[in-house]
Write a protein that holds these residues in place. Structure first.
Motif, PDB file in Angstrom:
ATOM      1  N   GLN A 101       0.826  -1.211   0.000  1.00 47.33           N
ATOM      2  CA  GLN A 101       0.000   0.000   0.000  1.00 47.33           C
ATOM      3  C   GLN A 101       0.856   1.254   0.000  1.00 47.33           C
ATOM      4  N   ARG A 104       1.716   2.020  -3.543  1.00 50.30           N
ATOM      5  CA  ARG A 104       0.505   2.449  -4.254  1.00 50.30           C
ATOM      6  C   ARG A 104       0.149   3.889  -3.904  1.00 50.30           C
ATOM      7  N   ASP A 105       0.331   4.255  -2.652  1.00 46.97           N
ATOM      8  CA  ASP A 105       0.073   5.639  -2.245  1.00 46.97           C
ATOM      9  C   ASP A 105       1.038   6.597  -2.950  1.00 46.97           C
ATOM     10  N   THR A 108      -0.048   7.124  -6.576  1.00 52.51           N
ATOM     11  CA  THR A 108      -1.189   8.028  -6.671  1.00 52.51           C
ATOM     12  C   THR A 108      -0.730   9.481  -6.721  1.00 52.51           C
ATOM     13  N   SER A 317       6.495   1.529 -11.220  1.00 50.08           N
ATOM     14  CA  SER A 317       5.781   0.323 -11.621  1.00 50.08           C
ATOM     15  C   SER A 317       6.589  -0.928 -11.269  1.00 50.08           C
ATOM     16  N   LEU A 320       6.545  -1.417  -7.508  1.00 55.52           N
ATOM     17  CA  LEU A 320       5.276  -2.015  -7.078  1.00 55.52           C
ATOM     18  C   LEU A 320       5.260  -3.510  -7.352  1.00 55.52           C
ATOM     19  N   GLU A 324       4.830  -6.404  -4.579  1.00 53.23           N
ATOM     20  CA  GLU A 324       3.709  -7.346  -4.660  1.00 53.23           C
ATOM     21  C   GLU A 324       4.220  -8.782  -4.651  1.00 53.23           C
TER      22      GLU A 324
END
Length: 345
Positions: A101, A104-105, A108, A317, A320, A324
């Protein structure tokens, strides 16, 4: 730009932050003007004129263009986000945060500032052995990848002055997120994304609330299999990555580092011997004596900013995806997942 430099602030002035500064100040486009670290205790000015602060937020009151983040995992994403929101280009060390997360934050916020450059420090991609292996694979000379097998280990998870690495609330994980992330990044760099994952995770030796060993076997859509052992119980530090191609074996061993504890850095190319039942006796060995990876990484980032290029290595990317993958490995061991209530990304 020919007559001016980009002012750099470094958030986190420990071993890595200081090493980054050496390379930053060797680059013709960068100039370090301020640093922060909790160990300073108060603000002040160094003998060379560099301003220092105990809190990274103080850097945003300085005249800086670029932020380098070398903070503990639980602060990395926060500092990156604030840097972007203050109109700064940002270079952040791995991992990008302590959770999926977190990154991901960051993404954004990054999307709101498309003119800014964000790069993550996946330094191993810039080592000579890794660069040469990538060239060999992409040349197609020895065919496609069949499988990969990697070991990356050291003798502890807690450097003497950085106990936070062994505490889940600060680190988010143990040896896999701390050091194994480099091995996973390289494997994905060579072979793409992996979807099917099996794992065993343990903290049976050091008994911290983070893992001291992670064992994973992964398969991608093309059927390529990768096996990884990330360990904090390797009593002699070790790096080894084997890449089996259709017509050759690539062996990457050793990794030049500041501690010199991983041995000499080498790449062996062992061509397949047709018709042999005992394997090949031919090998080509490349040895590398100088570690230019840190300077290459900094120079590439400067070039990206100055010439408005796309971040191709270490972009958000990719950060991330590797985070993941780490959490998929954690969750593939049901007992580990349940013990620490880890959620799938």
């Amino acid at each position: 730009m020919a007559n001016s430099k980009l002012n750099v602030g470094i958030a986190g002035y420990g071993v890595v932050g200081k090493r980054r500064r050496l390379c930053i100040d060797q680059n013709p486009y960068f100039k370090t003007v301020a640093v922060s670290d909790i160990t300073f205790g108060c603000k002040g000015i160094m003998e060379d004129g560099i301003r220092y602060f105990p809190d990274f937020n103080s850097l945003f009151n300085e005249d800086i263009d670029v932020l380098f983040v070398s903070l503990p995992n639980h602060l990395a994403a926060e500092a990156t986000i604030v840097g972007l929101e203050n109109g700064l280009h940002v270079f952040c060390e791995k991992p990008p945060g302590k959770s999926v997360q977190d990154i991901r934050d960051v993404i954004t916020v990054e999307k709101k500032h498309p003119h800014l450059k964000l790069k993550y420090g996946f330094n191993h991609r810039y080592h000579d052995s890794v660069k040469e292996a990538k060239n060999v694979i992409e040349s197609g000379k020895y065919g496609e990848i069949i499988n990969l097998r990697g070991i990356y280990g050291k003798s502890n998870i807690i450097p003497f002055d950085k106990g936070w690495r062994a505490e889940r609330q600060y680190a988010g994980g143990g040896i896999l997120i701390d050091q194994g992330i480099h091995m996973l990044d390289m494997i994905c760099y060579f072979a793409g994304d992996f979807e099917e994952i099996k794992s065993f995770i343990s903290n049976n030796y050091w008994n911290n609330d983070v893992e001291d060993n992670a064992y994973a076997i992964m398969r991608n859509r093309e059927g390529c299999v990768a096996m990884v052992h990330s360990t904090a119980t390797q009593w002699q530090h070790k790096f080894r990555l084997e890449i089996t191609l259709r017509d050759a074996l690539l062996e990457l061993t050793g990794m030049l580092s500041g501690t010199k504890s991983y041995g000499d850095e080498r790449l062996k190319i062992i061509p397949k011997k047709e018709g042999s039942s005992v394997g090949s006796f031919l090998e080509i060995t490349n040895s590398y004596l100088d570690d230019n990876s840190w300077q290459r990484e900094i120079d590439e980032f400067a070039d990206i900013i100055v010439n408005d290029k796309v971040v191709e290595n270490g972009n958000s990317s990719e950060a991330l995806k590797v985070m993941e993958l780490i959490y998929k490995i954690y969750c593939a061991d049901g007992r580990w997942k349940d013990a620490f209530n880890i959620q799938l990304p």
